[in-house]
Scaffold this motif. Structure first.
Motif, PDB file in Angstrom:
ATOM      1  N   PHE A 203     -13.511 146.168  81.787  1.00  0.00           N
ATOM      2  CA  PHE A 203     -13.740 146.435  80.376  1.00  0.00           C
ATOM      3  C   PHE A 203     -12.430 146.246  79.624  1.00  0.00           C
ATOM      4  CE2 PHE A 203     -13.997 149.752  76.903  1.00  0.00           C
ATOM      5  CZ  PHE A 203     -14.819 148.991  76.072  1.00  0.00           C
ATOM      6  N   THR A 204     -12.532 145.560  78.483  1.00  0.00           N
ATOM      7  CA  THR A 204     -11.358 145.320  77.649  1.00  0.00           C
ATOM      8  C   THR A 204     -11.497 146.097  76.347  1.00  0.00           C
ATOM      9  OG1 THR A 204     -11.070 143.092  78.563  1.00  0.00           O
ATOM     10  CG2 THR A 204      -9.979 143.578  76.461  1.00  0.00           C
ATOM     11  N   PHE A 205     -10.476 146.887  76.046  1.00  0.00           N
ATOM     12  CA  PHE A 205     -10.453 147.630  74.788  1.00  0.00           C
ATOM     13  C   PHE A 205      -9.039 147.613  74.243  1.00  0.00           C
ATOM     14  CE2 PHE A 205      -9.960 151.417  72.168  1.00  0.00           C
ATOM     15  CZ  PHE A 205     -11.076 151.308  71.336  1.00  0.00           C
ATOM     16  N   ASN A 206      -8.940 147.434  72.929  1.00  0.00           N
ATOM     17  CA  ASN A 206      -7.628 147.398  72.263  1.00  0.00           C
ATOM     18  C   ASN A 206      -6.720 146.323  72.885  1.00  0.00           C
ATOM     19  OD1 ASN A 206      -5.799 148.275  70.318  1.00  0.00           O
ATOM     20  ND2 ASN A 206      -4.987 149.940  71.581  1.00  0.00           N
ATOM     21  N   GLY A 207      -7.369 145.227  73.309  1.00  0.00           N
ATOM     22  CA  GLY A 207      -6.626 144.107  73.886  1.00  0.00           C
ATOM     23  C   GLY A 207      -6.150 144.320  75.304  1.00  0.00           C
ATOM     24  N   ILE A 208      -6.572 145.422  75.918  1.00  0.00           N
ATOM     25  CA  ILE A 208      -6.112 145.738  77.282  1.00  0.00           C
ATOM     26  C   ILE A 208      -7.305 145.707  78.234  1.00  0.00           C
ATOM     27  CG2 ILE A 208      -4.973 147.461  78.743  1.00  0.00           C
ATOM     28  CD1 ILE A 208      -3.697 148.539  76.130  1.00  0.00           C
ATOM     29  N   LYS A 209      -7.254 144.812  79.216  1.00  0.00           N
ATOM     30  CA  LYS A 209      -8.342 144.701  80.195  1.00  0.00           C
ATOM     31  C   LYS A 209      -8.005 145.537  81.420  1.00  0.00           C
ATOM     32  CE  LYS A 209      -9.080 140.839  82.541  1.00  0.00           C
ATOM     33  NZ  LYS A 209      -9.548 139.450  82.825  1.00  0.00           N
ATOM     34  N   GLN A 210      -8.967 146.348  81.837  1.00  0.00           N
ATOM     35  CA  GLN A 210      -8.788 147.153  83.047  1.00  0.00           C
ATOM     36  C   GLN A 210     -10.004 146.965  83.948  1.00  0.00           C
ATOM     37  OE1 GLN A 210      -7.011 151.175  82.609  1.00  0.00           O
ATOM     38  NE2 GLN A 210      -7.253 150.882  80.387  1.00  0.00           N
ATOM     39  N   GLY A 211      -9.751 146.941  85.260  1.00  0.00           N
ATOM     40  CA  GLY A 211     -10.822 146.782  86.229  1.00  0.00           C
ATOM     41  C   GLY A 211     -11.349 148.131  86.710  1.00  0.00           C
ATOM     42  N   ASN A 212     -12.572 148.131  87.177  1.00  0.00           N
ATOM     43  CA  ASN A 212     -13.172 149.330  87.747  1.00  0.00           C
ATOM     44  C   ASN A 212     -12.378 149.750  88.982  1.00  0.00           C
ATOM     45  OD1 ASN A 212     -15.014 151.237  89.027  1.00  0.00           O
ATOM     46  ND2 ASN A 212     -16.585 150.390  87.682  1.00  0.00           N
ATOM     47  N   ARG A 213     -12.097 151.030  89.104  1.00  0.00           N
ATOM     48  CA  ARG A 213     -11.232 151.511  90.187  1.00  0.00           C
ATOM     49  C   ARG A 213     -11.970 151.829  91.472  1.00  0.00           C
ATOM     50  NH1 ARG A 213      -6.543 154.798  86.909  1.00  0.00           N
ATOM     51  NH2 ARG A 213      -6.588 153.457  85.073  1.00  0.00           N
ATOM     52  N   ASN A 214     -13.292 151.657  91.474  1.00  0.00           N
ATOM     53  CA  ASN A 214     -14.079 151.929  92.679  1.00  0.00           C
ATOM     54  C   ASN A 214     -13.892 150.787  93.670  1.00  0.00           C
ATOM     55  OD1 ASN A 214     -16.003 152.363  94.652  1.00  0.00           O
ATOM     56  ND2 ASN A 214     -17.680 152.741  93.234  1.00  0.00           N
ATOM     57  N   PRO A 215     -13.199 151.002  94.792  1.00  0.00           N
ATOM     58  CA  PRO A 215     -12.899 149.898  95.709  1.00  0.00           C
ATOM     59  C   PRO A 215     -14.135 149.313  96.382  1.00  0.00           C
ATOM     60  CG  PRO A 215     -12.338 152.000  96.723  1.00  0.00           C
ATOM     61  CD  PRO A 215     -12.685 152.291  95.297  1.00  0.00           C
ATOM     62  N   LEU A 216     -15.195 150.092  96.532  1.00  0.00           N
ATOM     63  CA  LEU A 216     -16.373 149.609  97.234  1.00  0.00           C
ATOM     64  C   LEU A 216     -17.116 148.538  96.447  1.00  0.00           C
ATOM     65  CD1 LEU A 216     -17.904 152.817  98.886  1.00  0.00           C
ATOM     66  CD2 LEU A 216     -16.079 151.316  99.678  1.00  0.00           C
ATOM     67  N   LEU A 217     -16.955 148.529  95.133  1.00  0.00           N
ATOM     68  CA  LEU A 217     -17.621 147.504  94.327  1.00  0.00           C
ATOM     69  C   LEU A 217     -17.156 146.108  94.700  1.00  0.00           C
ATOM     70  CD1 LEU A 217     -17.560 149.090  90.739  1.00  0.00           C
ATOM     71  CD2 LEU A 217     -19.454 149.092  92.383  1.00  0.00           C
ATOM     72  N   TYR A 218     -15.960 145.995  95.268  1.00  0.00           N
ATOM     73  CA  TYR A 218     -15.363 144.696  95.547  1.00  0.00           C
ATOM     74  C   TYR A 218     -15.620 144.205  96.974  1.00  0.00           C
ATOM     75  CZ  TYR A 218     -12.870 145.899  91.261  1.00  0.00           C
ATOM     76  OH  TYR A 218     -12.566 146.272  89.966  1.00  0.00           O
ATOM     77  N   ASN A 219     -15.994 145.116  97.878  1.00  0.00           N
ATOM     78  CA  ASN A 219     -16.074 144.672  99.281  1.00  0.00           C
ATOM     79  C   ASN A 219     -17.217 145.257 100.087  1.00  0.00           C
ATOM     80  OD1 ASN A 219     -15.270 147.330  99.804  1.00  0.00           O
ATOM     81  ND2 ASN A 219     -13.117 146.780 100.091  1.00  0.00           N
TER      82      ASN A 219
END
Length: 388
Positions: A203-219
């Motif tokens: 999600f990007t807000f105020n020009g800053i993109k951050q990724g979801n911190r849940n590691p299981l979503l990626y692997n």
């Protein structure tokens, strides 16, 4: 438990469906480096594994799940709309911008929509977003935390106490692993339209993109939520949900030593749970289990008994052949009988698990015989005895 009921009853009807014979087998266990942990099956609520699950602990950002629940509840009721814009007060801004915690980076005296703030909480773990939502909800974050605690009791969280909306370290702000699993189950079951937010990757807000911190979503196949947490005192934690096919499990871990250990341990335990355990559907709500339970002094001689709710049982696959399903009720059942009345129960047993029970309810009404009919029935019973 069944034998105890039999000894206590004058006449008991017991129907046993033995799905296999064999010696009792002890349930397998699995160790974990987490200080507190629990794994539950979403459908049945069965506990697949636990370690210090009722121990009070610092939940860190995992307690943001309660804040999300409160906001989802507002949206579902119609009191809030996703596009409603909420003010970023100086109080909310000052509380977090020098703290060093995770942020959504909300500008002071600006506004943000409820939808944006929820993404800021779930995806970016923004402490500032939590404070803004709390103030809009209850007037102050302190009042909001008190409401969270009250609501948590209604949901079945027996030990949780909230002091703020974000999980920022504060004396007395505590939860348990079991409470977090119950909360996760509610979030998924109570808000199916909103729950997919937890699987959004960035999600990007105020020009800053951050990724979801849940590691299981990626692997981890099937992972679709929920929330990580970390503080120096608590270590690294994770409340996760994984769905594969018709099965869903919820994992809560806390007290891990690193992000790497948190991700690897959660993935390892998830694979174990899906490999070793299965959930078996036995009866649907309203399904007739006993078609002809005998009735005493009723206008009908029998009444059908059905499962009050859906009955699903989770157990280790190796114990499936030793599962036994029994129905227990005291008969003959005295009239009058009202449809829906609880008249007995289904009991499911298997090695390595606590008995699972589901009430049996009457399918229809049975009126009591008139005086003459009752006298005749009593005489017949004296002469001929109980119905065979």
């Amino acid at each position: 438990m069944i034998s105890k009921i039999l000894h206590r009853s004058t006449v008991a009807a017991v129907i046993a469906v033995a799905l296999g014979l064999g010696q009792p087998v002890l349930a397998q266990t699995i160790e974990t480096a987490a200080k507190q942990a629990v794994i539950i099956d979403f459908a049945s609520g069965a506990v697949l594994m636990e370690k210090n699950a009722d121990e009070l602990m610092v939940p860190s950002s995992m307690s943001k799940l309660m804040t999300v629940y409160m906001v989802f509840d507002k949206l579902k009721s119609g009191a809030w709309k996703p596009g409603d814009r909420l003010p970023v007060s100086e109080t909310a801004w000052k509380k977090h911008y020098k703290s060093g915690g995770s942020l959504m980076f909300l500008p002071i005296n600006s506004t943000a929509s409820v939808d944006e703030l929820l993404k800021g909480v779930v995806i970016q773990s923004g402490n500032d977003a939590c404070s803004v939502l709390a103030e809009a909800h209850s007037g102050s974050e302190e009042a909001f935390a008190e409401e969270e605690t009250r609501k948590s009791r209604q949901l079945g969280l027996t030990k949780s106490v909230f002091k703020n909306a974000s999980g920022w370290p504060e004396p007395g702000h505590v939860m348990t692993a079991r409470d977090l699993s119950v909360l996760a189950r509610h979030l998924i079951g109570d808000f199916p339209d909103y729950y997919p937010l937890f699987s959004q990757m960035e999600f990007t807000f105020n020009g800053i993109k951050q990724g979801n911190r849940n590691p299981l979503l990626y692997n981890t196949p099937g992972a679709d939520g929920l929330k990580t947490g970390h503080t120096e005192e608590a270590g690294y934690g994770l409340t996760a949900s994984i769905k594969r096919g018709a099965r869903r499990i919820i994992i809560v871990l806390n007290g891990m030593s690193s992000m790497k250990e948190r991700g690897e341990e959660a993935q390892r335990l998830a694979e174990w749970a899906f490999r070793e355990w299965e959930t078996y559907p036995l009866f649907k709500a309203g399904e007739v289990v006993v078609p002809d339970a005998e009735v005493w002094l009723g206008e009908a001689e029998t009444v059908a008994l059905a499962a009050k709710g859906d009955l699903e049982v989770s157990m280790q696959r190796r114990n499936r052949l030793d599962m036994k399903v029994s129905t227990v009720f005291t008969g003959p059942l005295p009239a009058p009988i009202k449809a829906g009345a609880e008249l007995g129960k289904i009991v499911v047993t298997a090695p390595g698990m606590a008995p699972v029970e589901m009430p049996l309810v009457a399918v229809g009404n049975v009126e009591k015989l008139g005086f003459g009919g009752r006298v005749s029935a009593a005489i017949r019973r004296i002469i001929w005895g109980a119905k065979k």
